[in-house]
Motif scaffolding. Structure first.
Motif, PDB file in Angstrom:
ATOM      1  N   GLY A  16      30.849  63.483  46.921  1.00 56.76           N
ATOM      2  CA  GLY A  16      31.504  64.430  47.807  1.00 56.76           C
ATOM      3  C   GLY A  16      32.106  65.571  47.010  1.00 56.76           C
ATOM      4  N   LEU A  17      32.848  66.392  47.697  1.00 55.92           N
ATOM      5  CA  LEU A  17      33.556  67.508  47.071  1.00 55.92           C
ATOM      6  C   LEU A  17      35.014  67.462  47.488  1.00 55.92           C
ATOM      7  N   VAL A  18      35.878  67.871  46.571  1.00 50.43           N
ATOM      8  CA  VAL A  18      37.275  68.090  46.897  1.00 50.43           C
ATOM      9  C   VAL A  18      37.482  69.590  46.814  1.00 50.43           C
ATOM     10  N   GLU A  19      38.005  70.162  47.890  1.00 54.69           N
ATOM     11  CA  GLU A  19      38.159  71.612  47.974  1.00 54.69           C
ATOM     12  C   GLU A  19      39.632  71.947  48.202  1.00 54.69           C
ATOM     13  N   PHE A  20      40.139  72.954  47.480  1.00 54.27           N
ATOM     14  CA  PHE A  20      41.520  73.396  47.657  1.00 54.27           C
ATOM     15  C   PHE A  20      41.645  74.848  47.228  1.00 54.27           C
ATOM     16  N   ASP A  21      42.745  75.472  47.626  1.00 55.96           N
ATOM     17  CA  ASP A  21      43.004  76.862  47.260  1.00 55.96           C
ATOM     18  C   ASP A  21      43.620  76.914  45.869  1.00 55.96           C
ATOM     19  N   GLY A  22      42.957  77.638  44.962  1.00 52.97           N
ATOM     20  CA  GLY A  22      43.447  77.834  43.610  1.00 52.97           C
ATOM     21  C   GLY A  22      43.948  79.250  43.437  1.00 52.97           C
ATOM     22  N   ALA A  23      44.407  79.550  42.252  1.00 52.73           N
ATOM     23  CA  ALA A  23      44.946  80.876  41.952  1.00 52.73           C
ATOM     24  C   ALA A  23      43.908  81.974  42.141  1.00 52.73           C
ATOM     25  N   ARG A  24      42.638  81.656  41.951  1.00 49.11           N
ATOM     26  CA  ARG A  24      41.572  82.659  42.048  1.00 49.11           C
ATOM     27  C   ARG A  24      40.653  82.417  43.237  1.00 49.11           C
ATOM     28  N   ASP A  46      35.839  64.359  37.864  1.00 43.79           N
ATOM     29  CA  ASP A  46      35.259  64.633  36.551  1.00 43.79           C
ATOM     30  C   ASP A  46      36.272  65.277  35.610  1.00 43.79           C
ATOM     31  N   TRP A  47      37.510  65.383  36.032  1.00 47.17           N
ATOM     32  CA  TRP A  47      38.544  66.004  35.206  1.00 47.17           C
ATOM     33  C   TRP A  47      39.875  65.321  35.489  1.00 47.17           C
ATOM     34  N   SER A  48      40.853  65.513  34.607  1.00 47.95           N
ATOM     35  CA  SER A  48      42.130  64.821  34.773  1.00 47.95           C
ATOM     36  C   SER A  48      43.311  65.781  34.799  1.00 47.95           C
ATOM     37  N   LEU A  49      43.080  67.024  35.171  1.00 45.76           N
ATOM     38  CA  LEU A  49      44.161  67.993  35.260  1.00 45.76           C
ATOM     39  C   LEU A  49      45.015  67.721  36.486  1.00 45.76           C
ATOM     40  N   ALA A  50      46.180  68.362  36.534  1.00 45.15           N
ATOM     41  CA  ALA A  50      47.056  68.223  37.702  1.00 45.15           C
ATOM     42  C   ALA A  50      46.299  68.660  38.954  1.00 45.15           C
ATOM     43  N   PHE A  51      46.630  68.031  40.043  1.00 44.55           N
ATOM     44  CA  PHE A  51      45.906  68.249  41.289  1.00 44.55           C
ATOM     45  C   PHE A  51      46.892  68.716  42.353  1.00 44.55           C
ATOM     46  N   PRO A  52      46.494  69.590  43.292  1.00 46.06           N
ATOM     47  CA  PRO A  52      47.427  70.028  44.334  1.00 46.06           C
ATOM     48  C   PRO A  52      47.794  68.870  45.263  1.00 46.06           C
ATOM     49  N   LYS A  53      48.878  69.042  46.005  1.00 50.75           N
ATOM     50  CA  LYS A  53      49.351  67.983  46.909  1.00 50.75           C
ATOM     51  C   LYS A  53      48.453  67.804  48.128  1.00 50.75           C
ATOM     52  N   ALA A  54      47.681  68.831  48.469  1.00 53.35           N
ATOM     53  CA  ALA A  54      46.798  68.755  49.641  1.00 53.35           C
ATOM     54  C   ALA A  54      45.435  69.357  49.290  1.00 53.35           C
ATOM     55  N   THR A  56      40.921  69.265  50.827  1.00 57.41           N
ATOM     56  CA  THR A  56      39.956  68.833  51.835  1.00 57.41           C
ATOM     57  C   THR A  56      38.886  68.017  51.138  1.00 57.41           C
ATOM     58  N   LEU A  57      38.631  66.820  51.649  1.00 58.70           N
ATOM     59  CA  LEU A  57      37.558  65.979  51.141  1.00 58.70           C
ATOM     60  C   LEU A  57      36.329  66.249  51.995  1.00 58.70           C
ATOM     61  N   ILE A  58      35.238  66.611  51.343  1.00 54.40           N
ATOM     62  CA  ILE A  58      34.003  66.924  52.046  1.00 54.40           C
ATOM     63  C   ILE A  58      32.967  65.863  51.677  1.00 54.40           C
ATOM     64  N   PHE A  59      32.543  65.090  52.681  1.00 52.20           N
ATOM     65  CA  PHE A  59      31.537  64.057  52.476  1.00 52.20           C
ATOM     66  C   PHE A  59      30.160  64.701  52.395  1.00 52.20           C
ATOM     67  N   ALA A  60      29.199  63.999  51.825  1.00 50.01           N
ATOM     68  CA  ALA A  60      27.850  64.538  51.614  1.00 50.01           C
ATOM     69  C   ALA A  60      27.196  65.000  52.909  1.00 50.01           C
ATOM     70  N   ASP A  61      27.543  64.373  54.042  1.00 49.76           N
ATOM     71  CA  ASP A  61      26.933  64.768  55.313  1.00 49.76           C
ATOM     72  C   ASP A  61      27.658  65.930  55.983  1.00 49.76           C
ATOM     73  N   GLY A  62      28.687  66.477  55.316  1.00 51.72           N
ATOM     74  CA  GLY A  62      29.407  67.627  55.844  1.00 51.72           C
ATOM     75  C   GLY A  62      30.731  67.309  56.517  1.00 51.72           C
ATOM     76  N   LEU A  63      31.037  66.040  56.776  1.00 54.47           N
ATOM     77  CA  LEU A  63      32.322  65.661  57.369  1.00 54.47           C
ATOM     78  C   LEU A  63      33.445  66.144  56.456  1.00 54.47           C
ATOM     79  N   ARG A  64      34.432  66.821  57.041  1.00 58.99           N
ATOM     80  CA  ARG A  64      35.566  67.357  56.288  1.00 58.99           C
ATOM     81  C   ARG A  64      36.845  66.676  56.759  1.00 58.99           C
ATOM     82  N   LYS A  65      37.633  66.159  55.800  1.00 58.77           N
ATOM     83  CA  LYS A  65      38.908  65.517  56.118  1.00 58.77           C
ATOM     84  C   LYS A  65      40.000  66.136  55.255  1.00 58.77           C
ATOM     85  N   THR A  66      41.018  66.713  55.913  1.00 56.32           N
ATOM     86  CA  THR A  66      42.163  67.240  55.193  1.00 56.32           C
ATOM     87  C   THR A  66      42.996  66.056  54.704  1.00 56.32           C
TER      88      THR A  66
END
Length: 185
Positions: A16-24, A46-54, A56-66
């Motif tokens: 899946g994908l994790v999507e969030f608003d970043g500085a850019r 794939d990384w261990s940097l700090a993560f935002p508090k919120a 969106t998780l996007i499943f492979a079939d397109g389902l989006r969960k905040t």
């Protein structure tokens, strides 16, 4: 790698994908959805940097969960769905039928363990939450789902944390789910 959330369900290992608003702008990070329930997921990043508090998780079939981040330990991330328990249709997309059955059974075992620890009978619990004793019994066996509003009420009555009912360590050993049980569920 050891399971940080000792929930009794099979690993999903979906991408899946994790999507969030970043500085850019919007940031999309690939992830492995290691396990998922009706209320959240455990992700491997794939990384261990700090993560935002919120995010969106996007499943492979397109389902989006905040989601909101419940915990993070290096590249492992636990998220809870912001809109509460996923609908049955969403859960069908997120989990196999067997995974859903295991999750119901885990929650039922947690409720039963907490109820017994507080000394309530099934009938007393049923009266307190406004359902039939048969429904309490069926829910504790994992035959039916317990709606979030009832789980919240149960957690309050039994003086336990809602997270411990949904994703806590198994309080009793659950027998394996066979094909005949799935067909009957």
């Amino acid at each position: 790698m050891s399971e940080l959330r000792a929930a009794t369900r099979q690993s999903t290992a979906r991408t899946g994908l994790v999507e969030f608003d970043g500085a850019r702008g919007t940031v999309s990070i690939p992830c492995t959805i290691a396990d998922v329930s009706g209320t959240g997921a455990r992700l491997k990043l794939d990384w261990s940097l700090a993560f935002p508090k919120a995010a969106t998780l996007i499943f492979a079939d397109g389902l989006r969960k905040t989601c909101r981040v419940a915990w993070q330990k290096r590249r492992l991330l636990g998220v809870a769905f912001e809109d509460g328990v996923a609908s049955l249709d969403e859960q069908a997309l997120m989990m196999t039928e067997e995974e859903q059955t295991l999750h119901r059974r885990h929650i039922g075992a947690q409720v039963r363990g907490a109820r017994e620890a507080r000394g309530y009978t099934e009938s007393q619990m049923a009266n307190l939450i406004g359902i039939s004793p048969d429904d309490v019994s069926r829910a504790e066996r994992g035959e039916i789902s317990i709606p979030l509003h009832q789980l919240t009420h149960i957690a309050d009555l039994l003086l336990v944390d809602l997270d411990s009912l949904v994703a806590g360590p198994a309080s009793i050993a659950l027998p394996p789910v066979g094909d005949t049980e799935l067909a009957a569920g």
